[in-house]
Motif scaffolding. Sequence first.
Motif, PDB file in Angstrom:
ATOM      1  N   ASN A  65      74.928  92.330   6.897  1.00  0.00           N
ATOM      2  CA  ASN A  65      74.275  91.717   5.736  1.00  0.00           C
ATOM      3  C   ASN A  65      75.346  91.499   4.683  1.00  0.00           C
ATOM      4  N   GLY A  66      75.841  90.270   4.598  1.00  0.00           N
ATOM      5  CA  GLY A  66      76.938  89.971   3.693  1.00  0.00           C
ATOM      6  C   GLY A  66      76.626  90.258   2.247  1.00  0.00           C
ATOM      7  N   ALA A  67      75.366  90.053   1.849  1.00  0.00           N
ATOM      8  CA  ALA A  67      74.996  90.309   0.455  1.00  0.00           C
ATOM      9  C   ALA A  67      75.185  91.782   0.114  1.00  0.00           C
ATOM     10  N   LEU A  68      74.800  92.664   1.023  1.00  0.00           N
ATOM     11  CA  LEU A  68      74.989  94.094   0.778  1.00  0.00           C
ATOM     12  C   LEU A  68      76.471  94.462   0.789  1.00  0.00           C
ATOM     13  N   THR A  69      77.205  93.888   1.717  1.00  0.00           N
ATOM     14  CA  THR A  69      78.619  94.240   1.851  1.00  0.00           C
ATOM     15  C   THR A  69      79.409  93.877   0.602  1.00  0.00           C
ATOM     16  N   VAL A  70      79.209  92.667   0.070  1.00  0.00           N
ATOM     17  CA  VAL A  70      79.970  92.284  -1.128  1.00  0.00           C
ATOM     18  C   VAL A  70      79.540  93.122  -2.332  1.00  0.00           C
ATOM     19  N   SER A  71      78.260  93.515  -2.385  1.00  0.00           N
ATOM     20  CA  SER A  71      77.790  94.367  -3.489  1.00  0.00           C
ATOM     21  C   SER A  71      78.394  95.766  -3.380  1.00  0.00           C
ATOM     22  N   GLN A 275      61.086  77.801  -2.421  1.00  0.00           N
ATOM     23  CA  GLN A 275      61.722  77.506  -1.132  1.00  0.00           C
ATOM     24  C   GLN A 275      63.194  77.120  -1.300  1.00  0.00           C
ATOM     25  N   THR A 276      63.486  76.357  -2.351  1.00  0.00           N
ATOM     26  CA  THR A 276      64.873  75.945  -2.588  1.00  0.00           C
ATOM     27  C   THR A 276      65.736  77.139  -2.960  1.00  0.00           C
ATOM     28  N   ALA A 277      65.203  78.024  -3.799  1.00  0.00           N
ATOM     29  CA  ALA A 277      65.959  79.226  -4.174  1.00  0.00           C
ATOM     30  C   ALA A 277      66.224  80.098  -2.952  1.00  0.00           C
ATOM     31  N   GLN A 278      65.230  80.208  -2.074  1.00  0.00           N
ATOM     32  CA  GLN A 278      65.415  80.996  -0.858  1.00  0.00           C
ATOM     33  C   GLN A 278      66.453  80.361   0.064  1.00  0.00           C
ATOM     34  N   LEU A 279      66.468  79.040   0.095  1.00  0.00           N
ATOM     35  CA  LEU A 279      67.471  78.338   0.901  1.00  0.00           C
ATOM     36  C   LEU A 279      68.880  78.663   0.396  1.00  0.00           C
ATOM     37  N   PHE A 280      69.027  78.704  -0.931  1.00  0.00           N
ATOM     38  CA  PHE A 280      70.317  79.051  -1.544  1.00  0.00           C
ATOM     39  C   PHE A 280      70.729  80.456  -1.129  1.00  0.00           C
ATOM     40  N   ILE A 281      69.808  81.404  -1.254  1.00  0.00           N
ATOM     41  CA  ILE A 281      70.118  82.806  -0.951  1.00  0.00           C
ATOM     42  C   ILE A 281      70.422  82.973   0.540  1.00  0.00           C
ATOM     43  N   LYS A 282      69.652  82.283   1.380  1.00  0.00           N
ATOM     44  CA  LYS A 282      69.877  82.365   2.832  1.00  0.00           C
ATOM     45  C   LYS A 282      71.275  81.855   3.188  1.00  0.00           C
ATOM     46  N   ALA A 283      71.651  80.699   2.638  1.00  0.00           N
ATOM     47  CA  ALA A 283      72.959  80.126   2.928  1.00  0.00           C
ATOM     48  C   ALA A 283      74.065  81.036   2.411  1.00  0.00           C
ATOM     49  N   GLN A 284      73.891  81.545   1.201  1.00  0.00           N
ATOM     50  CA  GLN A 284      74.899  82.413   0.590  1.00  0.00           C
ATOM     51  C   GLN A 284      75.090  83.697   1.396  1.00  0.00           C
ATOM     52  N   SER A 289      78.248  86.964   5.040  1.00  0.00           N
ATOM     53  CA  SER A 289      78.346  87.775   6.259  1.00  0.00           C
ATOM     54  C   SER A 289      79.529  87.330   7.103  1.00  0.00           C
ATOM     55  N   VAL A 290      79.663  86.026   7.283  1.00  0.00           N
ATOM     56  CA  VAL A 290      80.764  85.499   8.084  1.00  0.00           C
ATOM     57  C   VAL A 290      82.104  85.834   7.437  1.00  0.00           C
ATOM     58  N   ARG A 291      82.187  85.651   6.117  1.00  0.00           N
ATOM     59  CA  ARG A 291      83.459  85.899   5.435  1.00  0.00           C
ATOM     60  C   ARG A 291      83.846  87.378   5.486  1.00  0.00           C
ATOM     61  N   CYS A 292      82.880  88.272   5.285  1.00  0.00           N
ATOM     62  CA  CYS A 292      83.185  89.702   5.339  1.00  0.00           C
ATOM     63  C   CYS A 292      83.659  90.101   6.731  1.00  0.00           C
ATOM     64  N   LEU A 293      83.005  89.585   7.773  1.00  0.00           N
ATOM     65  CA  LEU A 293      83.441  89.884   9.128  1.00  0.00           C
ATOM     66  C   LEU A 293      84.853  89.359   9.377  1.00  0.00           C
ATOM     67  N   LEU A 294      85.125  88.167   8.876  1.00  0.00           N
ATOM     68  CA  LEU A 294      86.471  87.607   9.017  1.00  0.00           C
ATOM     69  C   LEU A 294      87.513  88.527   8.380  1.00  0.00           C
ATOM     70  N   HIS A 295      87.228  89.010   7.188  1.00  0.00           N
ATOM     71  CA  HIS A 295      88.176  89.879   6.487  1.00  0.00           C
ATOM     72  C   HIS A 295      88.386  91.191   7.241  1.00  0.00           C
ATOM     73  N   TYR A 296      87.281  91.795   7.681  1.00  0.00           N
ATOM     74  CA  TYR A 296      87.399  93.085   8.355  1.00  0.00           C
ATOM     75  C   TYR A 296      88.083  92.960   9.715  1.00  0.00           C
ATOM     76  N   LEU A 297      87.760  91.916  10.465  1.00  0.00           N
ATOM     77  CA  LEU A 297      88.307  91.784  11.820  1.00  0.00           C
ATOM     78  C   LEU A 297      89.779  91.381  11.819  1.00  0.00           C
ATOM     79  N   THR A 298      90.221  90.692  10.764  1.00  0.00           N
ATOM     80  CA  THR A 298      91.630  90.287  10.689  1.00  0.00           C
ATOM     81  C   THR A 298      92.450  91.215   9.792  1.00  0.00           C
ATOM     82  N   ASN A 299      91.759  92.112   9.058  1.00  0.00           N
ATOM     83  CA  ASN A 299      92.420  93.038   8.130  1.00  0.00           C
ATOM     84  C   ASN A 299      93.241  92.314   7.063  1.00  0.00           C
TER      85      ASN A 299
END
Length: 920
Positions: A65-71, A275-284, A289-299
């Motif tokens: 959950n990228g939102a939790l990880t960045v927080s 619905q639009t606000a949820q779309l924003f949050i879902k995309a974010q 999540s992808v960015r955090c995994l990228l950082h952790y997996l590549t160090n």
Amino acid sequence: MSTNKTLRKPREIIDRKELVTRLDEMATSGLSPQEMRKRLLAELKDTYRRGHEVVRQRCLEGRVNGALTVSENCYLMDQLVVTLYDFVTTHVYAPGVRTKGEKISLLAVGGYGRGELSPYSDIDLLFLLPYKSTPYSEQVVEYMLYILWDLGLKVGHSTRSIDECIRLSRTDITIRTALLEARWLWGDRKLADEFKQRYRAEVIAGSGLAFVEAKLAERDARHDRLGDSRYLLEPNVKEDKGGLRDLHTLFWIAKYLYNIQDVRELVDLGLLTHQTAQLFIKAQTFLWSVRCLLHYLTNRGEDRLTFDMQKEIATRLGYTDHAGAASVERFMKHYFLIAKDVGDLTRIFCAVLEEHNKRKPRLRLRRPKQVEGCFLVDGDRLNLKPEMTFEQDPLRILRLFRLAQTMELDVHPNTLRQVHENLHLVTTLRSNPEANSLFLDILCDSRDAEGTLRHLNEAGVFGRFLPDFGKVVAQMQYDMYHVYTTDEHTIRAIGTMHRIEQGLLADELPLSTSVMPTVQSRRALYVAVMLHDIAKGRGGDHSELGAKVAQKLCPRLGLTPEETETVAWLVLHHLDMSRNAFKRDIDDPQTIADFSKLVQSPERLKLLLLLTCADIRAVGPQVWNGWKAALLRELYYRTIDALSGNLSAEARDVRVSRKKDALRASLSGWNDAQIERHLALGYPSYWLMFDTSTHQQHARMIRRAEERNETLTIDMTPQPSSGVLDVTVLCPDHPGLFARITGAISLLGCSIVDAKIITLTNGMALDSFSILDPKGELPTSHDKQRRLSETIEQVLTGKRNVSKELVGKSGTLPQRAKVFTVPPRVIVDNSMSKTHTVIEVNGRDRPGFLYDVTRTLTNLGLQIGSAHISTYGERVVDVFYVKDIFGMKIDHQSKLKHVREQLMITLEQEEHGPAKRKAG
């Protein structure tokens, strides 16, 4: 931008109370300043390491959950920075009674200020002062920064007074944006509050629309710089179109205008739907999540989603293989659909901002005017009249885009939002003849069909109107050859075809440009470009499946039976011209005869040439080159001759005689005896293999070698028209010569794209290679050519051992290419040439691939007549025209089987890495 996520057991990440207690005890234990600093650093480093690891394990081992990880990362950093500040101002530089000028307020700015911190992102800090810097503030700031740097953190910092912040914010949009997100961490709270009040009153007030325009222009410039596509197969999660930075831009604009802290506040303000606000949050959250995994997996702070990371992240996010789609392809399709959602959000935001802020279009020169009954031209944009709806007449959706195309206008964001909300109506248009006619007009119009089709695609209309196209929307092609998703590649190919027709590519594609006005089946050509990859990802041969789609779809679009047949044929054979040009010996009459039999008519040949050029150019910016253009031109001209009977009507010996006559006439300064002696050196195949200019070059080279009594002569001739360097080697022929030359060229990382092997009647070898440098460019510098010549000479004279030097050589393919597996394959065919056995070898590209294969062929006692080398990202396809030691085709089935088995052994050994190569 917060998502209001409650932290999970924050004391597991960092227990600040316990940390402060330890530090206070240490500070009062009588340590020297140097020892205290050393102990402080050790304590903070251990605390940060443990907290970082807790957050990392939660991300990698649980449900991501990228939102939790960045927080959680932000919480860890907040506690460390605050604790450090307290320690420095309490135990290191305690000022006693602080004057007003010695007050400091510590603020987080930028992404850290937003409360989102990816694992290896920068920590941006503002040390806010009431006036100019004092000795006390300088000491505190310096001490803190050096500790943070020694912790291994990337810290961006500034020390400014409130007046300086206000002044710089007015003149620098980057600073203004960073300070927009300023968040108080610790220190003097009143100072921070005063700054925020003055920032909103003195910087933001009255500048909203200017800020919006500046940020949108900044976004557009970033898109242009990075390629202006959200469908790159190795996207930058942060910076590319459809990435996090685009969401940041929207949030900055909303925060600047409405002073919000969370995007959901716009729902309460009546500016966005839930619905639009949820779309924003879902995309974010997905992108986080992808960015955090990228950082952790590549160090490291890696934001590019490279091929080698895509598989791992797909697994971490829970994607699995499904029928017809691998887990990584399903993940990347989801990624591109999210990127498309970000584009939808941008349009919605722009529409809302314009409506609620009465923002006038930049080019509004006159009052809105009515066009075609239901549309208005408002400035430079097309809008649906307020009293009109798409539900009243769904055909208006296609009319909107067609009208925007013909009038060269943008579509108003508010109207695009209405299109998005009414996509279900598009399905009712599929059987409507007028709708299909409108779509065909959009596709075939010379006015920006590419841009209009891309807008149709991003609005979701393209895939709804043509469901078969909808199946390839956001579909990735998991290899290093293709650069874009299938839908983006297709739209770019259509744009290339239009640029050919408009003469904009005449310098690069002169033949296609001259052929285009002569084609009789223009509509069929454009439809074929649209459908050539329509069946990718379905399993099976996409050309065959696509031809069936064409037969079904073309009548619906209004094409005649003749046009339908032409489209289906083009889709079925859209790869055949490149296969023949790049993988076959076009000097072999059998190649031309077989290809002529396939195309049957000059019209089909023209159409296939145009489709082939548009297709290859749309694969990616580095795929097309002059060599490919030259091969396609040569195949086209020879096939035209064959179709008109010019080749079949002229006997082989007559053509050889003409070639000799042409050379004889061009050799000025040679006497008759010298000319005839030289002409006797070439077998008939030699004279048919090269043009007169090449024959001239060879004649000069051979004469020079004889005059100097040289046993080895190397000639290098750049060919700007084909983009390659021709390397010709003249020396005594012997087994393994060709393999050793290819190995020498491999040592410098150059790529061989074509090779011809000639043995003269005097026993000398005349081997010719067309090469590109490691960057896929023409090696033009004299230094490069000198080193290449020296390397070939050293290898042929035994001064360097190719096999030993290639062991462990990394080559030019990037590390991420290792994620791809290319099953080795060997195809032996005796039907493609009347004079040679044709062997096709497929495998994963690596240094020395060609050397190992040709050495194996030599060890099998085969003579290589020509070699044709093609590289498709990580995959290499080498085709060899060979004969046995008696100069005959290989007819015995047992021998053919043995050749294939030995080549497979070579390829399978090398799949384990070049270190397995035996020196020899």
